[in-house]
Design a protein around this motif. Structure first.
Motif, short mmCIF file in Angstrom:
data_model
loop_
_atom_site.label_atom_id
_atom_site.label_comp_id
_atom_site.label_asym_id
_atom_site.label_seq_id
_atom_site.Cartn_x
_atom_site.Cartn_y
_atom_site.Cartn_z
N MET A 147 0.83 -1.30 -0.11
CA MET A 147 0.08 -0.01 -0.29
C MET A 147 0.83 1.27 0.00
O MET A 147 1.90 1.51 0.81
N LYS A 148 0.49 2.13 -0.80
CA LYS A 148 1.54 3.58 -0.84
C LYS A 148 1.15 4.45 0.27
O LYS A 148 -0.25 4.39 0.82
N VAL A 149 1.93 5.29 0.40
CA VAL A 149 1.81 6.59 1.18
C VAL A 149 0.41 7.42 0.36
O VAL A 149 0.76 7.67 -0.80
N LEU A 150 -0.71 7.84 0.75
CA LEU A 150 -1.56 8.77 -0.02
C LEU A 150 -1.48 9.91 0.38
O LEU A 150 -1.54 10.25 1.73
N ILE A 151 -1.28 10.78 -0.32
CA ILE A 151 -1.33 12.39 -0.17
C ILE A 151 -2.58 12.80 -0.72
O ILE A 151 -2.64 12.91 -1.91
N ASP A 152 -3.56 13.38 0.15
CA ASP A 152 -4.90 13.86 -0.43
C ASP A 152 -5.27 15.39 -0.17
O ASP A 152 -4.93 15.46 1.09
N PHE A 153 -5.69 16.06 -1.03
CA PHE A 153 -6.10 17.23 -0.82
C PHE A 153 -7.38 17.39 -0.97
O PHE A 153 -8.18 17.16 -1.79
N TYR A 154 -8.29 17.99 0.13
CA TYR A 154 -9.64 18.23 0.18
C TYR A 154 -10.17 19.24 1.04
O TYR A 154 -9.19 19.69 1.99
N PRO A 187 -9.11 24.02 3.90
CA PRO A 187 -8.43 23.15 2.91
C PRO A 187 -7.36 22.22 3.68
O PRO A 187 -6.77 22.79 4.76
N THR A 188 -7.24 21.02 3.51
CA THR A 188 -6.63 20.03 4.23
C THR A 188 -5.75 19.06 3.01
O THR A 188 -6.27 18.65 2.03
N VAL A 189 -4.30 18.97 3.54
CA VAL A 189 -3.49 17.86 2.82
C VAL A 189 -3.49 16.72 3.98
O VAL A 189 -2.61 17.18 4.79
N ARG A 190 -3.63 15.69 3.44
CA ARG A 190 -3.55 14.45 4.51
C ARG A 190 -2.63 13.86 3.97
O ARG A 190 -2.81 13.29 2.65
N ILE A 191 -1.68 13.34 4.72
CA ILE A 191 -0.54 12.36 4.11
C ILE A 191 -0.88 11.01 5.05
O ILE A 191 -0.92 11.09 6.29
N ASP A 192 -1.33 10.22 4.56
CA ASP A 192 -1.86 8.88 5.05
C ASP A 192 -0.65 7.92 4.92
O ASP A 192 -0.38 7.44 3.71
N VAL A 193 -0.11 7.36 5.89
CA VAL A 193 0.76 6.14 6.17
C VAL A 193 0.36 5.41 6.86
O VAL A 193 -0.43 5.18 8.01
N GLN A 194 0.32 3.96 6.19
CA GLN A 194 -0.30 2.82 6.84
C GLN A 194 0.73 1.53 7.15
O GLN A 194 -0.01 0.60 7.52
N SER A 195 1.81 1.93 7.33
CA SER A 195 2.98 1.23 8.01
C SER A 195 3.90 1.75 8.73
O SER A 195 4.22 2.88 8.17
N LEU A 196 4.58 1.20 9.57
CA LEU A 196 5.42 1.72 10.35
C LEU A 196 6.92 2.04 9.34
O LEU A 196 7.52 3.06 9.47
N GLN A 236 7.04 2.64 6.34
CA GLN A 236 6.56 3.84 5.67
C GLN A 236 6.80 5.16 6.34
O GLN A 236 7.19 6.06 5.97
N LEU A 237 6.43 5.18 7.65
CA LEU A 237 6.34 6.31 8.47
C LEU A 237 8.05 6.60 8.71
O LEU A 237 8.37 7.77 8.72
N VAL A 238 8.81 5.52 9.05
CA VAL A 238 10.17 5.72 9.26
C VAL A 238 10.72 6.35 8.02
O VAL A 238 11.70 7.13 7.99
N GLN A 239 10.35 5.92 6.86
CA GLN A 239 10.92 6.38 5.71
C GLN A 239 10.66 7.84 5.40
O GLN A 239 11.47 8.59 4.94
N LEU A 240 9.53 8.25 5.54
CA LEU A 240 8.95 9.44 5.45
C LEU A 240 9.74 10.42 6.57
O LEU A 240 10.19 11.59 6.39
N ARG A 241 9.91 9.84 7.74
CA ARG A 241 10.75 10.60 8.85
C ARG A 241 12.09 10.91 8.45
O ARG A 241 12.78 12.16 8.46
N ALA A 273 8.06 7.26 -5.78
CA ALA A 273 7.28 5.80 -6.49
C ALA A 273 6.36 5.25 -5.39
O ALA A 273 5.31 4.60 -5.41
N GLU A 274 6.79 5.41 -4.04
CA GLU A 274 5.80 4.86 -2.80
C GLU A 274 4.77 5.90 -2.46
O GLU A 274 3.84 5.68 -1.55
N VAL A 275 4.66 6.92 -3.23
CA VAL A 275 3.49 8.22 -2.98
C VAL A 275 2.40 7.96 -4.11
O VAL A 275 2.78 8.07 -5.34
N GLN A 276 1.15 8.11 -3.58
CA GLN A 276 -0.07 8.43 -4.51
C GLN A 276 -0.61 9.49 -4.17
O GLN A 276 -0.91 9.88 -3.01
#
Length: 137
Positions: A1-8, A14-23, A25-30, A50-53
């Motif tokens: 599952m990819k990191v999802l970056i959603d604007f809504y 206005p919100t940009v949500r960076i949605d991370v579903q695994s530790l 992925q979170l460590v990589q983002l950190r 590549a890991e971002v949608q």
């Protein structure tokens, strides 16, 4: 599952949500935030990884600016037809974001952190870890 970056349009504007579903992925983002805080890199184009949608936006670029060049508004929507954002922080500003991400990594449980300032920045950035993804609209 990819990191999802959603604007809504969120409850607080206005919100940009960076949605991370695994530790992992979170460590990589950190580590990306750490490289900005330590000035090892000066620009990261999250939307090109590549890991971002992305949904609702076409670009999210993080850059490091010199201390004193960081204004009160750090997260700006660029003009144009496409939805693009520029997030400019000093190394100290990125270190503040990094500390917030560290809390999520240390706790290793579902939660979120707000990384920008509501009412000042052009969007509120919410980093969500292991939280249910909102339904697609």
């Amino acid at each position: 599952m990819k990191v999802l970056i959603d604007f809504y349009p969120g409850a607080y504007g206005p919100t940009v949500r960076i949605d991370v579903q695994s530790l992992d992925q979170l460590v990589q983002l950190r580590e990306h935030f750490r490289s900005l805080a330590e000035s090892r890199v000066h620009e990261i184009r999250l939307h090109e990884m590549a890991e971002v949608q992305t949904i609702g936006l076409t670009a999210l670029t993080l850059i490091t600016v010199q201390k004193g060049q960081e204004g009160s508004k750090t997260f700006e929507r660029l003009s144009g037809r496409d939805v693009q954002f520029r997030w400019a922080r000093s190394p100290e500003g990125w270190a503040d974001c990094l500390a917030r991400i560290d809390r999520l990594v240390e706790e290793k449980k579902a939660g979120h952190q707000y990384l920008t300032n509501e009412g000042i920045d052009d969007a509120l950035v919410e980093l969500a870890f292991l939280e249910p993804r909102p339904p697609a609209v």
